[in-house]
Design a protein around this motif. Structure first.
Motif, PDB file in Angstrom:
ATOM      1  N   GLU A  71       0.829  -1.210   0.000  1.00  0.00           N
ATOM      2  CA  GLU A  71       0.000   0.000   0.000  1.00  0.00           C
ATOM      3  C   GLU A  71       0.861   1.256   0.000  1.00  0.00           C
ATOM      4  OE1 GLU A  71      -3.301   2.359   2.750  1.00  0.00           O
ATOM      5  OE2 GLU A  71      -2.116   0.729   3.586  1.00  0.00           O
ATOM      6  N   GLU A  72       1.854   1.293   0.892  1.00  0.00           N
ATOM      7  CA  GLU A  72       2.714   2.472   0.988  1.00  0.00           C
ATOM      8  C   GLU A  72       3.549   2.654  -0.267  1.00  0.00           C
ATOM      9  OE1 GLU A  72       4.956   2.301   4.578  1.00  0.00           O
ATOM     10  OE2 GLU A  72       3.213   2.658   5.864  1.00  0.00           O
ATOM     11  N   ALA A  73       4.059   1.549  -0.818  1.00  0.00           N
ATOM     12  CA  ALA A  73       4.887   1.645  -2.026  1.00  0.00           C
ATOM     13  C   ALA A  73       4.076   2.183  -3.199  1.00  0.00           C
ATOM     14  CB  ALA A  73       5.468   0.276  -2.368  1.00  0.00           C
ATOM     15  N   SER A  74       2.793   1.832  -3.264  1.00  0.00           N
ATOM     16  CA  SER A  74       1.965   2.243  -4.400  1.00  0.00           C
ATOM     17  C   SER A  74       1.708   3.746  -4.422  1.00  0.00           C
ATOM     18  CB  SER A  74       0.632   1.491  -4.386  1.00  0.00           C
ATOM     19  OG  SER A  74      -0.181   1.901  -3.299  1.00  0.00           O
ATOM     20  N   THR A  75       1.885   4.418  -3.271  1.00  0.00           N
ATOM     21  CA  THR A  75       1.648   5.867  -3.207  1.00  0.00           C
ATOM     22  C   THR A  75       2.906   6.648  -2.847  1.00  0.00           C
ATOM     23  OG1 THR A  75       0.941   5.647  -0.897  1.00  0.00           O
ATOM     24  CG2 THR A  75      -0.782   5.571  -2.582  1.00  0.00           C
ATOM     25  N   ASP A  76       4.038   5.974  -2.771  1.00  0.00           N
ATOM     26  CA  ASP A  76       5.287   6.618  -2.376  1.00  0.00           C
ATOM     27  C   ASP A  76       6.097   6.965  -3.617  1.00  0.00           C
ATOM     28  OD1 ASP A  76       7.762   7.373  -1.361  1.00  0.00           O
ATOM     29  OD2 ASP A  76       7.722   5.892   0.250  1.00  0.00           O
ATOM     30  N   PHE A  77       6.321   8.264  -3.834  1.00  0.00           N
ATOM     31  CA  PHE A  77       7.047   8.706  -5.015  1.00  0.00           C
ATOM     32  C   PHE A  77       8.454   8.137  -5.083  1.00  0.00           C
ATOM     33  CE2 PHE A  77       8.256  11.715  -1.752  1.00  0.00           C
ATOM     34  CZ  PHE A  77       9.594  11.925  -1.987  1.00  0.00           C
ATOM     35  N   ARG A  78       9.006   7.725  -3.946  1.00  0.00           N
ATOM     36  CA  ARG A  78      10.380   7.214  -3.946  1.00  0.00           C
ATOM     37  C   ARG A  78      10.493   5.907  -4.720  1.00  0.00           C
ATOM     38  NH1 ARG A  78       9.367   8.729   1.476  1.00  0.00           N
ATOM     39  NH2 ARG A  78      10.408  10.652   2.065  1.00  0.00           N
ATOM     40  N   TYR A  79       9.411   5.156  -4.757  1.00  0.00           N
ATOM     41  CA  TYR A  79       9.431   3.912  -5.526  1.00  0.00           C
ATOM     42  C   TYR A  79       9.153   4.180  -7.003  1.00  0.00           C
ATOM     43  CZ  TYR A  79       9.573   1.185  -1.228  1.00  0.00           C
ATOM     44  OH  TYR A  79       9.962   0.630  -0.034  1.00  0.00           O
ATOM     45  N   GLY A  80       8.272   5.094  -7.282  1.00  0.00           N
ATOM     46  CA  GLY A  80       7.966   5.431  -8.663  1.00  0.00           C
ATOM     47  C   GLY A  80       6.844   4.576  -9.233  1.00  0.00           C
ATOM     48  N   LYS A  81       6.192   5.123 -10.237  1.00  0.00           N
ATOM     49  CA  LYS A  81       5.039   4.454 -10.823  1.00  0.00           C
ATOM     50  C   LYS A  81       5.415   3.185 -11.590  1.00  0.00           C
ATOM     51  CE  LYS A  81       2.504   8.814 -11.341  1.00  0.00           C
ATOM     52  NZ  LYS A  81       1.896   9.760 -12.299  1.00  0.00           N
ATOM     53  N   THR A  82       6.669   3.049 -11.955  1.00  0.00           N
ATOM     54  CA  THR A  82       7.080   1.875 -12.756  1.00  0.00           C
ATOM     55  C   THR A  82       7.940   0.913 -11.943  1.00  0.00           C
ATOM     56  OG1 THR A  82       9.038   3.060 -13.577  1.00  0.00           O
ATOM     57  CG2 THR A  82       7.010   3.249 -14.867  1.00  0.00           C
ATOM     58  N   TYR A  83       7.828   0.942 -10.626  1.00  0.00           N
ATOM     59  CA  TYR A  83       8.693   0.128  -9.780  1.00  0.00           C
ATOM     60  C   TYR A  83       8.561  -1.358 -10.086  1.00  0.00           C
ATOM     61  CZ  TYR A  83      11.016  -1.622  -5.582  1.00  0.00           C
ATOM     62  OH  TYR A  83      11.872  -2.268  -4.717  1.00  0.00           O
ATOM     63  N   LEU A  84       7.353  -1.818 -10.386  1.00  0.00           N
ATOM     64  CA  LEU A  84       7.136  -3.244 -10.663  1.00  0.00           C
ATOM     65  C   LEU A  84       6.857  -3.502 -12.143  1.00  0.00           C
ATOM     66  CD1 LEU A  84       5.044  -4.386  -7.559  1.00  0.00           C
ATOM     67  CD2 LEU A  84       7.514  -4.550  -7.940  1.00  0.00           C
ATOM     68  N   LYS A  85       7.349  -2.622 -12.981  1.00  0.00           N
ATOM     69  CA  LYS A  85       7.180  -2.832 -14.417  1.00  0.00           C
ATOM     70  C   LYS A  85       7.876  -4.124 -14.829  1.00  0.00           C
ATOM     71  CE  LYS A  85       7.707  -0.567 -18.896  1.00  0.00           C
ATOM     72  NZ  LYS A  85       8.201   0.649 -19.599  1.00  0.00           N
ATOM     73  N   GLY A  86       7.153  -4.970 -15.509  1.00  0.00           N
ATOM     74  CA  GLY A  86       7.693  -6.270 -15.908  1.00  0.00           C
ATOM     75  C   GLY A  86       7.198  -7.409 -15.042  1.00  0.00           C
TER      76      GLY A  86
END
Length: 630
Positions: A71-86
């Motif tokens: 949940e936190e990663a999905s709204t945390d800019f530090r991870y970015g919108k493409t963190y789990l791309k792939g």
């Protein structure tokens, strides 16, 4: 659902193995998303998340940490919108439609959050209903079997090289144009769109947690894991005050505070105008992954630090504010006021509850977990302007009476309040620009006389005997050229320390025009500090915290016999401040009375670059520029 259901879930991995594809079942409590989930993006894994929802809409105990992280990663800019791309994934959720509003909440959220991080669905989310009356296939086992057949067909298609994935629209209210040719099923689509319409009778959920003990399996030789986060509102605040004053968190701010502060940013609201949040460095140090810059510069224990504020309101609207200007603004206190005792008690309680969520989380050190429950430091820098709170002195005294050190940050717009402030462990003033024009452009202050207030605040800081700090935030192309003006401001307030930090990019926001181009590289921050120090005869560079893009300039009075003493003797400070209070303010003390020696790894030029060698550094996937903040 009993043990039979559990066996059927595990049998899924056996059927996958039988088709020649390696698979593994993993309990979510044993999976570390920070370390492992991003790796699944590059090893061609297909991650299947089998998740259950309790009757109150919460995940089972062994999945709480995974859900919280996701949940936190999905709204945390530090991870970015493409963190789990792939990352290719599928979700099957277990729930009971009799509990209106909570049916399969966990499965829906896991699916949503993975998609928000650019994960690729390989098929529509499946749902099993414990309510046999409403179950699409007559039972939760039958629901799973029906979904399993479609999943195995889809998996075989992927194994043959087909790369079709779901666009994501079908689960966010839109229509999926490719639902037939991409492995979608019209029944599944209808089921997904009718999530909120389902209702039914009560079903015993006693064994639901055992069934879906957060089993996750993936088609890969590496470990694969499931993760999801819990959406729990902690917006506990009053809406109206007594008399003519309304609470700061008034009815016009209900949506803002409950949705932004509680859900997106992890804030816990206190009373009518305060808040507390668990700093990401607190989480990091709990896991032995390093502390914040204050650990490096001043020796605080980050896992024992509480970040809070007694005033969400602020008199500035800084362009780099990572709160995206969702907090209230004002130039004076005009709201109902909560007592300092209540604010501190609730802040400590909520902070400790957030720490308790880390019990049993992979990587958390047991000794640090126990230490973290006892707050030792308080950073009054969460959001807003804490010095606006009329009982700020009472609040600070309460902190000290609990043997909690105080680090207070003010935006240099309230000079009289600075002068009347009781001794704090360390007092900060944000110096975000060095000229009137640039300050107006960057801080966007509400006061019309903001510049005289700013200068007078620096003079007021210079009158303090305890530790004082200027905090400079460098915004590339905005304020890095004002070297001479900065040196003049430092001469005006004569702070003990000057922290220089590259601006933290907080993601896109309509409230700010900043981009990643405004974030200086660490080498650029170092170059700025070196040039600035050359203009300050009584100051030298003392410490560095490279992973926060931050350096410390210290007055040479803290260099004793050629060695830096920038750290704080916290026990000595408590003794001194207690004596000060007991004497009615007659027994004073200075910054040099509670210094401690700075360790070699924290010094500027050390190969550790400010990272404590007792910990292990962790870096996220595809990280090029550190925008981690502090």
């Amino acid at each position: 659902v009993g043990q039979t259901g559990s066996d059927k879930m595990i049998s899924l991995s056996e059927e996958v193995k039988a088709s020649g594809i390696p698979a593994e079942v993993i309990d979510m409590k044993d999976y570390d998303p920070d370390d492992q989930l991003a790796d699944e993006c590059t090893n061609k894994a297909v991650c299947v998340f089998l998740v259950a929802t309790y009757t109150d809409g919460q995940p089972t105990e062994n999945a709480e940490w995974f859900c919280k992280w996701l949940e936190e990663a999905s709204t945390d800019f530090r991870y970015g919108k493409t963190y789990l791309k792939g990352l290719r994934y599928a979700v099957f959720g277990l729930g009971n439609s009799v509990y209106v509003g909570h049916y399969n909440t966990v499965g829906k959220n896991v699916d949503k959050w993975l998609w928000m991080l650019s994960g690729m669905r390989i098929m529509t989310r499946g749902e099993g209903d414990c309510n046999v009356v409403k179950s699409r296939n007559g039972s939760i086992q039958a629901d799973f079997l029906a979904w399993k057949v479609k999943f195995l067909n889809r998996l075989q298609a992927l194994a043959k090289g087909e790369k079709k994935t779901c666009s994501g629209n079908c689960k966010t209210g839109g229509s999926c144009k490719n639902k037939r040719k991409e492995g979608h099923d019209s029944d599944e689509e209808e089921s997904g769109l009718q999530d909120e319409k389902k209702s039914g009778s009560v079903v015993d959920m006693e064994d639901l947690g055992n069934i879906m003990s957060r089993l996750c399996w993936f088609t890969t030789k590496r470990k694969c894991n499931l993760h999801f986060s819990v959406c729990s509102s902690s917006a506990e605040f009053g809406l109206y005050g007594t008399g003519s004053k309304k609470c700061l968190l008034s009815d016009s701010l209900i949506l803002l505070t409950s949705c932004y502060f509680s859900f997106c940013a992890g804030y816990k609201l206190i009373g009518s105008h305060s808040g507390v949040k668990l700093c990401r460095w607190t989480k990091s140090m709990l896991r032995g992954r390093g502390g914040c810059y204050k650990h490096t510069f001043y020796g605080i224990e980050s896992h024992r630090c509480m970040e809070t504020t007694p005033s969400l309101a602020c008199a500035n609207k800084c362009v780099f504010c990572w709160r995206h200007h969702t907090n209230p603004v004002g130039t004076e206190w005009r709201w109902k006021m909560d007592p300092a005792e209540t604010i501190l008690q609730d802040a400590l309680e909520k902070h400790q509850n957030m720490i308790r969520q880390f019990r049993g989380v992979p990587g958390v050190k047991p000794d640090r977990y126990e230490e973290g429950l006892a707050v030792k430091h308080c950073a009054l820098s969460l959001v807003g302007e804490p010095i606006m709170y009329p009982e700020i002195n009472t609040f600070i005294r309460l902190l000290h009476s609990h043997h909690i050190s105080s680090f207070l940050v003010t935006n240099a717009q309230f000079p009289q309040e600075i002068r009347s402030l009781v001794p704090v462990t360390q007092l900060y003033v944000s110096v975000d620009a060095s000229t009137k024009d640039s300050l107006k452009k960057i801080d966007r202050p509400l006061f019309k006389d903001f510049w005289p207030r700013f200068l007078d605040s620096l003079r007021a800081l210079g009158e303090k005997r305890q530790r004082t700090v200027y905090r400079l935030t460098l915004v590339k192309s905005w304020n890095v050229e004002e070297m001479q003006a900065y040196s003049e401001l430092i001469a005006l307030g004569q702070p003990d320390f000057v922290e220089v930090k590259g601006v933290t990019y907080c993601g896109e926001s309509s409230a700010s025009s900043l981009t990643m181009a405004n974030v200086p590289w660490h080498q650029e921050v170092v170059a700025f500090v070196q040039q600035l120090t050359d203009m300050l005869p009584q100051y030298e560079i003392a410490c560095e915290h490279e992973h926060s893009n931050c350096l410390l300039i210290a007055h040479t009075k803290f260099k004793v016999d050629g060695e830096w003493w920038t750290w704080i003797d916290y026990e000595r400070f408590q003794e001194l401040v207690q004596a000060h209070e007991e004497s009615g303010g007659q027994q004073s003390f200075s910054a040099l009375d509670y210094i401690a020696k700075t360790p070699s790894w924290a010094l500027f030029g050390a190969h550790e670059q400010g990272f404590d060698p007792a910990d292990t550094r962790f870096q996220r996937r595809n990280k090029t520029k550190d925008i981690s903040g502090c």
